[in-house]
Write a protein that holds these residues in place. Sequence first.
Motif, mmCIF file in Angstrom:
data_model
loop_
_atom_site.group_PDB
_atom_site.id
_atom_site.type_symbol
_atom_site.label_atom_id
_atom_site.label_comp_id
_atom_site.label_asym_id
_atom_site.label_seq_id
_atom_site.Cartn_x
_atom_site.Cartn_y
_atom_site.Cartn_z
ATOM 1 N N PHE A 315 13.004 13.694 2.760
ATOM 2 C CA PHE A 315 11.992 12.549 2.214
ATOM 3 C C PHE A 315 12.184 11.370 2.975
ATOM 4 C CE2 PHE A 315 10.776 16.993 0.248
ATOM 5 C CZ PHE A 315 9.261 16.757 0.388
ATOM 6 N N THR A 316 12.612 10.788 3.684
ATOM 7 C CA THR A 316 13.085 9.983 4.058
ATOM 8 C C THR A 316 11.909 9.028 5.307
ATOM 9 O OG1 THR A 316 15.465 10.786 4.215
ATOM 10 C CG2 THR A 316 15.057 8.604 5.576
ATOM 11 N N GLY A 317 11.336 7.848 4.782
ATOM 12 C CA GLY A 317 9.940 7.108 5.370
ATOM 13 C C GLY A 317 10.489 6.858 6.283
ATOM 14 N N PRO A 318 9.054 6.455 7.040
ATOM 15 C CA PRO A 318 8.059 6.319 5.903
ATOM 16 C C PRO A 318 7.492 7.529 6.338
ATOM 17 C CG PRO A 318 7.710 5.528 8.242
ATOM 18 C CD PRO A 318 8.868 5.986 8.119
ATOM 19 N N LEU A 319 6.711 7.489 5.140
ATOM 20 C CA LEU A 319 6.207 8.291 4.675
ATOM 21 C C LEU A 319 4.656 7.849 3.725
ATOM 22 C CD1 LEU A 319 8.621 11.003 2.687
ATOM 23 C CD2 LEU A 319 7.480 11.239 5.229
ATOM 24 N N LEU A 326 1.113 4.280 2.002
ATOM 25 C CA LEU A 326 2.238 3.986 2.727
ATOM 26 C C LEU A 326 2.490 4.732 0.524
ATOM 27 C CD1 LEU A 326 4.843 4.001 4.604
ATOM 28 C CD2 LEU A 326 5.113 1.242 3.660
ATOM 29 N N LYS A 327 3.546 5.629 0.823
ATOM 30 C CA LYS A 327 4.002 6.090 -0.019
ATOM 31 C C LYS A 327 6.244 5.740 -0.372
ATOM 32 C CE LYS A 327 2.309 7.698 -3.034
ATOM 33 N NZ LYS A 327 1.787 7.526 -4.029
ATOM 34 N N VAL A 328 6.928 5.719 0.618
ATOM 35 C CA VAL A 328 7.726 5.528 1.154
ATOM 36 C C VAL A 328 8.266 4.881 2.321
ATOM 37 C CG1 VAL A 328 9.713 6.675 1.582
ATOM 38 C CG2 VAL A 328 8.262 8.068 0.230
ATOM 39 N N MET A 342 6.801 14.639 -7.835
ATOM 40 C CA MET A 342 5.794 14.256 -6.293
ATOM 41 C C MET A 342 4.426 15.337 -6.732
ATOM 42 S SD MET A 342 6.463 15.556 -3.355
ATOM 43 C CE MET A 342 7.160 14.030 -1.835
ATOM 44 N N ASN A 343 3.483 14.470 -7.333
ATOM 45 C CA ASN A 343 2.263 14.867 -7.148
ATOM 46 C C ASN A 343 1.289 14.247 -6.290
ATOM 47 O OD1 ASN A 343 1.994 12.127 -7.790
ATOM 48 N ND2 ASN A 343 1.373 12.387 -9.855
ATOM 49 N N TRP A 344 1.294 14.267 -4.731
ATOM 50 C CA TRP A 344 1.211 13.901 -3.594
ATOM 51 C C TRP A 344 1.359 14.716 -2.386
ATOM 52 C CZ3 TRP A 344 3.528 11.242 -0.191
ATOM 53 C CH2 TRP A 344 5.031 10.945 -0.620
ATOM 54 N N PHE A 345 -0.200 14.879 -1.536
ATOM 55 C CA PHE A 345 0.312 15.296 -0.313
ATOM 56 C C PHE A 345 0.261 14.610 0.249
ATOM 57 C CE2 PHE A 345 -1.999 19.321 -1.107
ATOM 58 C CZ PHE A 345 -0.910 20.164 -1.511
#
Length: 355
Positions: A315-319, A326-328, A342-345
Amino acid sequence: MSMKRSLAAAIALTLSSSVMAEDPMKIGFVYVGPIGDHGWSYQHDLGRKAVEAHFGDQVQTTYVENVAEGADAERTIRMLAQAGNDVIFTTSFGFMNPTIRVAEQFPDITFMHATGYKQADNVGTYLSKTYEGRYVTGVAAGLVTESNVLGYIASFPIPEVIRDINAVYLGAKSVNPDIEIKVVWANTWFDPAKEADAANAMMDQGADVVIQHTDSPAPLMSALRRGNWGVGQASDMREFGKEAHLLSVANNWGPYYVEQVQKVMDDSWVPEDHWGGIDEDMIQIIGLSDRLSEEQSAAVNQVIEAIGAGELHPFTGPLKDQAGELKVADGVTMTEQELAGMNWFVEGVGATLPQ
């Protein structure tokens, strides 16, 4: 006569003290499924047995299996507390609030809850970084799939399950840009019939790799019958379908349980939120199929080594999320606290979260 009585009293006192000193520490475990699920609860029970093997007569363990999340869990945890257990491990996300409530009533007992996020003076939390194993699963699945469709049997929409779906997709996408992932919500941790139905439903939709977040080997066995791939959950499931078995993501709880019990014995235990992964062998990748080519096996093993060495974090961005937000940021790695909620896909996951 007086001397004899004094000597007898001294001996009796010594024997009594010796017996008291040798009283075993009582340790209770609460399981959401049967220990025969060959998955999650089975693996926790192996951890309990590791405690017995390590400490011998110093401990006395007990367990309660098939405990429903909710009111049943609270009654069971309270029963173990009233029975005099010194340490109680509660091993499912839905046991979180019941654990906290019982712990408030028994401040002298040490409680440890698996996969939750609420701590107290006598409550610690712990979990394995299953998302690391899921990322490895995604890489392997992305390499072997012919349909480019992966199926994921999800139990409940809790952060652990959501981040693991994301991790599978990200791992697969890293080696296969055409990958799709389909999700079926089984709404159970252990129900072989429902799990098999879910696996078949996804294979009917084109999935040729079945990944499960439920605890029986039924999905792997379904994949075997239809000539597809399956992935073992929580334990080594090879024996249930070796030809179909891609790999198993197994939990190894024994060393952690031994360590925590020792800390309680030493009076050095403090509540913490412990995340254990590939680096400390709490997550194990077992039984990678010999049907993979040398190049495919090398690619999977390279990812395992990189995660274990801290060089790769899934879980390293960009995500971005499914809406493209953009979340990360690029180069930023999500914290454990962020992952815990975490509550998103991630963008590209073809599923919706149940309301």
